[in-house]
Design a protein around this motif. Structure first.
Motif, mmCIF file in Angstrom:
data_model
loop_
_atom_site.group_PDB
_atom_site.id
_atom_site.type_symbol
_atom_site.label_atom_id
_atom_site.label_comp_id
_atom_site.label_asym_id
_atom_site.label_seq_id
_atom_site.Cartn_x
_atom_site.Cartn_y
_atom_site.Cartn_z
ATOM 1 N N ASP A 76 59.234 40.096 29.429
ATOM 2 C CA ASP A 76 60.691 40.313 29.469
ATOM 3 C C ASP A 76 61.069 41.657 28.863
ATOM 4 O OD1 ASP A 76 61.327 37.719 30.557
ATOM 5 O OD2 ASP A 76 60.905 36.880 28.587
ATOM 6 N N PHE A 77 60.539 41.934 27.685
ATOM 7 C CA PHE A 77 60.876 43.198 27.020
ATOM 8 C C PHE A 77 60.265 44.390 27.758
ATOM 9 C CE2 PHE A 77 61.404 40.170 23.485
ATOM 10 C CZ PHE A 77 62.678 40.527 23.070
ATOM 11 N N GLY A 78 59.070 44.201 28.304
ATOM 12 C CA GLY A 78 58.438 45.275 29.052
ATOM 13 C C GLY A 78 59.242 45.695 30.269
ATOM 14 N N HIS A 79 59.944 44.731 30.858
ATOM 15 C CA HIS A 79 60.788 45.021 32.022
ATOM 16 C C HIS A 79 62.208 45.432 31.633
ATOM 17 C CE1 HIS A 79 58.397 44.353 35.562
ATOM 18 N NE2 HIS A 79 57.913 43.220 35.081
ATOM 19 N N LEU A 80 62.449 45.639 30.350
ATOM 20 C CA LEU A 80 63.765 46.098 29.864
ATOM 21 C C LEU A 80 64.878 45.125 30.227
ATOM 22 C CD1 LEU A 80 63.475 49.848 31.050
ATOM 23 C CD2 LEU A 80 62.531 48.808 28.989
ATOM 24 N N HIS A 109 51.284 47.294 35.080
ATOM 25 C CA HIS A 109 52.175 46.312 35.695
ATOM 26 C C HIS A 109 53.232 46.951 36.594
ATOM 27 C CE1 HIS A 109 53.627 42.234 36.033
ATOM 28 N NE2 HIS A 109 54.849 42.610 35.728
ATOM 29 N N PHE A 110 53.710 48.124 36.243
ATOM 30 C CA PHE A 110 54.723 48.765 37.080
ATOM 31 C C PHE A 110 54.151 49.179 38.429
ATOM 32 C CE2 PHE A 110 57.254 50.206 33.100
ATOM 33 C CZ PHE A 110 57.749 48.916 32.967
ATOM 34 N N GLN A 111 52.864 49.507 38.470
ATOM 35 C CA GLN A 111 52.234 49.784 39.763
ATOM 36 C C GLN A 111 52.266 48.537 40.637
ATOM 37 O OE1 GLN A 111 48.476 52.185 39.812
ATOM 38 N NE2 GLN A 111 48.579 51.834 37.603
ATOM 39 N N HIS A 112 51.958 47.410 40.018
ATOM 40 C CA HIS A 112 51.981 46.144 40.751
ATOM 41 C C HIS A 112 53.366 45.876 41.327
ATOM 42 C CE1 HIS A 112 51.870 41.849 41.586
ATOM 43 N NE2 HIS A 112 52.804 41.650 40.676
ATOM 44 N N HIS A 113 54.406 46.138 40.546
ATOM 45 C CA HIS A 113 55.760 45.863 41.023
ATOM 46 C C HIS A 113 56.202 46.838 42.107
ATOM 47 C CE1 HIS A 113 57.907 42.595 38.940
ATOM 48 N NE2 HIS A 113 56.898 42.691 38.091
ATOM 49 N N PRO A 157 53.363 45.736 45.446
ATOM 50 C CA PRO A 157 52.611 44.491 45.264
ATOM 51 C C PRO A 157 51.697 44.192 46.450
ATOM 52 C CG PRO A 157 54.887 44.020 45.864
ATOM 53 C CD PRO A 157 54.801 45.496 45.602
ATOM 54 N N ASN A 158 50.476 43.789 46.114
ATOM 55 C CA ASN A 158 49.480 43.366 47.108
ATOM 56 C C ASN A 158 49.099 44.472 48.087
ATOM 57 O OD1 ASN A 158 49.644 40.897 45.867
ATOM 58 N ND2 ASN A 158 49.965 39.712 47.734
ATOM 59 N N ILE A 159 49.255 45.731 47.661
ATOM 60 C CA ILE A 159 48.866 46.864 48.503
ATOM 61 C C ILE A 159 47.568 47.453 47.955
ATOM 62 C CG2 ILE A 159 49.514 49.140 49.374
ATOM 63 C CD1 ILE A 159 51.238 46.873 50.462
ATOM 64 N N PHE A 160 46.519 47.427 48.772
ATOM 65 C CA PHE A 160 45.236 47.978 48.341
ATOM 66 C C PHE A 160 45.382 49.452 47.959
ATOM 67 C CE2 PHE A 160 43.474 44.562 51.213
ATOM 68 C CZ PHE A 160 42.951 43.799 50.183
ATOM 69 N N LYS A 161 44.676 49.854 46.920
ATOM 70 C CA LYS A 161 44.633 51.212 46.374
ATOM 71 C C LYS A 161 45.911 51.601 45.633
ATOM 72 C CE LYS A 161 41.354 52.923 49.842
ATOM 73 N NZ LYS A 161 41.076 53.960 50.874
ATOM 74 N N LYS A 162 46.895 50.693 45.566
ATOM 75 C CA LYS A 162 48.120 50.971 44.835
ATOM 76 C C LYS A 162 48.427 49.892 43.795
ATOM 77 C CE LYS A 162 50.271 53.976 48.258
ATOM 78 N NZ LYS A 162 51.487 54.326 49.023
ATOM 79 N N ASP A 163 48.161 48.653 44.131
ATOM 80 C CA ASP A 163 48.384 47.547 43.195
ATOM 81 C C ASP A 163 47.073 47.241 42.469
ATOM 82 O OD1 ASP A 163 48.913 45.249 41.798
ATOM 83 O OD2 ASP A 163 49.523 44.061 43.539
ATOM 84 N N PRO A 164 46.986 47.533 41.165
ATOM 85 C CA PRO A 164 45.721 47.270 40.442
ATOM 86 C C PRO A 164 45.357 45.799 40.398
ATOM 87 C CG PRO A 164 47.485 47.831 38.907
ATOM 88 C CD PRO A 164 48.026 48.096 40.286
ATOM 89 N N ASP A 165 46.326 44.912 40.599
ATOM 90 C CA ASP A 165 46.041 43.479 40.531
ATOM 91 C C ASP A 165 45.211 42.987 41.714
ATOM 92 O OD1 ASP A 165 47.487 43.551 38.250
ATOM 93 O OD2 ASP A 165 49.090 42.209 38.908
ATOM 94 N N VAL A 166 45.116 43.767 42.796
ATOM 95 C CA VAL A 166 44.276 43.355 43.923
ATOM 96 C C VAL A 166 43.008 44.206 44.007
ATOM 97 C CG1 VAL A 166 46.153 42.363 45.271
ATOM 98 C CG2 VAL A 166 45.599 44.783 45.564
ATOM 99 N N ASN A 167 42.748 44.966 42.943
ATOM 100 C CA ASN A 167 41.476 45.683 42.842
ATOM 101 C C ASN A 167 40.477 44.742 42.171
ATOM 102 O OD1 ASN A 167 39.330 47.386 42.457
ATOM 103 N ND2 ASN A 167 40.302 48.618 40.867
#
Length: 444
Positions: free
Chosen positions: A181-185, A217-221, A224-234
């Motif tokens: 919550d705080f990370g997302h301001l 996390h901001f890259q993920h947002h 989202p779910n985009i290869f080479k851009k969202d670290p959560d799907v690496n």
């Protein structure tokens, strides 16, 4: 080349020349060493400034050569204030004949989404309830105190230790949702206060790094779910995801692991090891390598507090074992909650969709209940959270009907499911991707 023009001021004196650019030219500037953005039809060269961006340079790079208006609005709680940083970067505007959206995006859908956002602002849905977040922090601290009191009163028997581990796991998981919550301001009106409390919660209550989380996390947002851009799907070649990556791996005869069994070894690798192994290595190495010394100090304060509290009861080795077990349990909680909204959804290469379509394609919701809200930190409203990341989570349910209505109007699939089905779908999605890989590996 962009076309130039001049505007006369009220005194009749010519102002600085304004250059006009086409989308064709802007889209060429999407390289690591050459980044342009478009925000509200104005063109900015952010190449040199990207490294100073508080959210990390990669999130800006992911939007280079595109209209970043909706991403800019989504991530900043005071866009007017941020404009002062953009002003020196302004190099021109879109040519008058150019559409406001790139790549033939549906301009009416984009405008309707921005109208929806304005409606949410008028409804005060971006205003946080201080009592909600105070009570939330209070219940986390209460669990920490309860854990210590249990040890003081009941001692260190096996049953007490197991109950203690469950309490600490719950505390850690809930602190994870709160730092989010705080990370997302999304709590305070001023970014600085959000950043300060974010460092306290993620650093002192969890022993992690605020900057590491922000940059990841901001890259993920943003994508989202985009290869080479969202670290959560690496997935580091451990898993293959979606429909296209497995076929690509199969055709290239890539077999780092037997992916047709990934839905089985998922239980042995992903939930138990993500936080206690992978994240811990990433966090510590990132703080040292990038010299996030303030984050490191906060993290050290967590470990000092933890060991001062538990070494008198368990000794050094016992305290380390307890911490590892708590991280192990928390990792299961975290993985199942965070992956149920994304792994079963579309995972693919960049398609340059508008903000609404890209976010909804990569996310789904889980049915609302008091337990689901608490257990997931309101990430059961993942669609609303991704569309409006700075919106306080207790207001997601209020904006949900507006989002569903807009999706229905334009035929954008809005998916919602029960909690149990969402968990099952993670495994089913991994099995489907593994089968696609095996078919391509054997026959293509």
């Amino acid at each position: 080349m962009g076309k130039g023009g001049e505007k006369g001021g009220e005194s009749g004196e010519p102002e600085a020349q304004i250059r006009f650019y086409t989308w064709e030219e802007i889209q060429k500037h999407n390289l690591r060493t050459d980044k342009w953005l478009v925000i509200e039809r104005k063109v900015y060269n952010v190449t040199k400034w990207a490294n100073r961006h508080p959210g990390g340079q990669r999130v800006i790079s992911h939007c280079a050569g595109e209209d970043a208006t909706d991403a800019f609005q989504a991530f900043h709680i005071n866009p007017t204030l941020v404009q002062k940083f953009l002003k020196p970067l302004l190099i021109g505007e879109l040519s008058p004949g150019e559409p406001s959206q790139d790549r033939d995006k549906n301009s009416q859908l984009v405008e309707d989404f921005r109208t929806l956002r304005k409606t949410a602002e008028d409804m005060n849905l971006f205003r946080a309830n201080p009592l909600f977040f105070s009570l939330y922090l209070g219940h986390i601290i209460a669990m920490e105190v309860l854990a210590w009191l249990m040890l003081s009163y009941f001692g260190t028997g096996w049953i007490t230790t197991l109950i203690l581990a469950c309490i600490l796991t719950t505390s850690q998981a809930q602190a994870g949702w709160l730092q989010h919550d705080f990370g997302h301001l999304s709590v305070f009106k001023k970014s600085s206060w959000n950043h300060i409390i974010h460092k306290f919660v993620i650093g002192h209550l969890k022993g992690a790094s605020a900057n590491w989380w922000n940059h990841r996390h901001f890259q993920h947002h943003a994508k989202p779910n985009i290869f080479k851009k969202d670290p959560d799907v690496n997935m580091l070649h451990i898993f293959v995801l979606g429909d296209t990556q497995p076929v690509e791996y199969g055709k290239k005869k890539l077999k780092y692991l037997p992916y047709n069994h990934q839905h089985e070894y998922f239980f042995l690798i992903f939930p138990p090891l993500l936080i206690p192994v992978y994240f811990q290595i990433q966090i510590i190495s990132t703080m040292i390598r990038r010299r996030f010394w303030a984050d490191l100090a906060w993290a050290i304060s967590y470990y000092m507090r933890y060991f001062i509290t538990y070494i008198p009861f368990y000794g050094v080795l016992g305290s380390l074992s307890l911490l590892t077990f708590v991280r192990f349990l928390e990792s299961h909680w975290f993985v199942w909650v965070t992956q149920m909204n994304h792994i079963p959804m579309e995972i693919d290469c960049e398609k340059h969709r508008d903000w609404l379509s890209s976010q909804v394609a990569a996310t789904c919701n889980i049915e609302q209940s008091f337990f689901n809200d608490w257990f997931t930190g309101h990430l059961n409203f993942q669609i609303e959270h991704h569309l409006f990341p700075t919106m306080p989570r207790h207001n997601f349910w209020k904006v949900k009907p507006l989002v569903k209505s807009l999706c229905a109007k334009y035929g954008v699939q809005y998916e919602e499911k029960p909690l149990g089905k969402a968990f099952v779908d993670i495994v089913g999605s991994l099995k489907k991707s593994g089968d696609l890989w095996l078919d391509a590996y054997l026959h293509k």
